[in-house]
Scaffold this motif. Sequence first.
Motif, short mmCIF file in Angstrom:
data_model
loop_
_atom_site.label_atom_id
_atom_site.label_comp_id
_atom_site.label_asym_id
_atom_site.label_seq_id
_atom_site.Cartn_x
_atom_site.Cartn_y
_atom_site.Cartn_z
N GLU A 161 -11.58 71.53 -15.80
CA GLU A 161 -11.85 71.85 -14.40
C GLU A 161 -11.09 73.12 -14.05
O GLU A 161 -10.06 73.10 -13.41
CB GLU A 161 -11.44 70.68 -13.50
N ASN A 162 -11.64 74.26 -14.49
CA ASN A 162 -11.01 75.56 -14.27
C ASN A 162 -11.64 76.18 -13.03
O ASN A 162 -12.85 76.30 -12.94
CB ASN A 162 -11.24 76.44 -15.50
N PRO A 163 -10.83 76.59 -12.03
CA PRO A 163 -11.41 77.14 -10.79
C PRO A 163 -12.08 78.49 -10.98
O PRO A 163 -12.82 78.93 -10.11
CB PRO A 163 -10.20 77.25 -9.87
N ILE A 164 -11.83 79.17 -12.12
CA ILE A 164 -12.37 80.52 -12.32
C ILE A 164 -13.54 80.48 -13.30
O ILE A 164 -14.67 80.76 -12.96
CB ILE A 164 -11.27 81.48 -12.80
N LEU A 165 -13.28 80.14 -14.55
CA LEU A 165 -14.32 79.98 -15.57
C LEU A 165 -13.89 78.90 -16.53
O LEU A 165 -12.93 79.06 -17.28
CB LEU A 165 -14.56 81.30 -16.33
N GLY A 166 -14.63 77.78 -16.50
CA GLY A 166 -14.34 76.71 -17.44
C GLY A 166 -14.95 76.99 -18.80
O GLY A 166 -15.70 77.95 -18.99
N TYR A 167 -14.62 76.15 -19.76
CA TYR A 167 -15.08 76.35 -21.13
C TYR A 167 -16.59 76.50 -21.20
O TYR A 167 -17.35 75.72 -20.62
CB TYR A 167 -14.67 75.17 -22.00
N GLU A 168 -17.05 77.51 -21.94
CA GLU A 168 -18.46 77.70 -22.23
C GLU A 168 -18.55 78.59 -23.48
O GLU A 168 -17.56 78.83 -24.15
CB GLU A 168 -19.21 78.32 -21.04
N GLY A 169 -19.77 79.09 -23.77
CA GLY A 169 -19.93 79.96 -24.94
C GLY A 169 -19.57 79.25 -26.23
O GLY A 169 -18.93 79.82 -27.12
#
Length: 393
Positions: A161-169
């Motif tokens: 739960e990252n307010p900026i950019l959570g895990y992806e890619g």
Amino acid sequence: TRMDYPDIDVIRVDDTYYMVSTTMHFMPGGAILRSYDLINWEIASYVYDTLDDTEAQRLVDDKNIYGKGMWAASLRYHNGTFYVCFAANDTGKTYLFMTENIEGPWRKQYIEGFYHDSSLLFDDDRVFIVYGNRNVHLTELNKDLTAKKPGGLDRIIISEENPILGYEGAHIYKINGKYYVFLIHSLPDRWFRAEACYSSDSLEGEFVGGDVLVDDMEYHNSGVAQGGIVDTPDGKWYGILFQDRGAIGRVPVLVPMEFKDGNVIMGVDGKVPKDVATNSTRPGYNYEPLYASDDFNYQADSEGKINLKKVWQWNHNPDNKLWSVTDNPGHLRITTGKLCDNLTQAVNTLTQRMIFPQCEAYVTVDGSNLKDGDYAGISAFQGCYGLVALHKD
């Protein structure tokens, strides 16, 4: 390459490396690059000429797919077949292209559902797809890769739960019997791209890990992250990630790495070296440049099709009735098809990528057939663009 080839996935087949990257609204799309040393690259092919020919992909009226289109493809090679899988953010579909020859032609099908930033895993006789943002999913696919496998494995393996950019890619691999998932996210306290890796001894087990690279190469707090990893024939490992270089775009960055006691170590002392030496599998190979000049002297092929140099892409789908290089040999002739308030909606804008840190180009324009209100010229093309053009009024 110092050019805009972001969201990279990379594989090696025998002595040859292949890379795929995001091409969004450019057609042909899904550029496949080829290399024998991981440093120098050339264009091998494109996965598709056009995607679904929707009105937005054709720039009809005020519709467009800027910032949409194909994102973050997964490139895999399994049992003699190349696979490219990606989701398109304008159609909401997941596409799977397949070929036995990297230069095409490619067969197209859909995977039921929308798999953001997906990564394919062929594991013995089973196939999985890892995807998602913040919640990273692992889902088993059916044998023909058209949908989820009924009753198959389907679970969230990593969450943030990252307010900026959570895990992806996500990029998933099975290496020496262990499963590794590489991811991009931002540091939670400020915008800074970082690369993370989680691993597990089984697909049903717990994935544990964290950041493996937090470095900007002393370039404007622009972190290096998101991409694939690949091994060399002599057993070395490298990641090819990207770094945002401003107006030029997001450029590939080669990162040496190693597996030590099952752990991933990226960079040298936590940093990305600015110079990396590799061994070529074909020393002395002469690469075709990723950019080129053009005198627009072309001949149609046996099927009557004009094949422009591979360095060219159109902004959105071209209207093939409104451009020609044979009407007046030695010229690219573009015919106005509609009136536009903005260059970004103009059909048949022909493009090449720019080069970091600086580059220049010129064009010779024959404006003798311009009608009142027409423009013809050259542009540094972005959302905020600059142009130099002949204009008739």
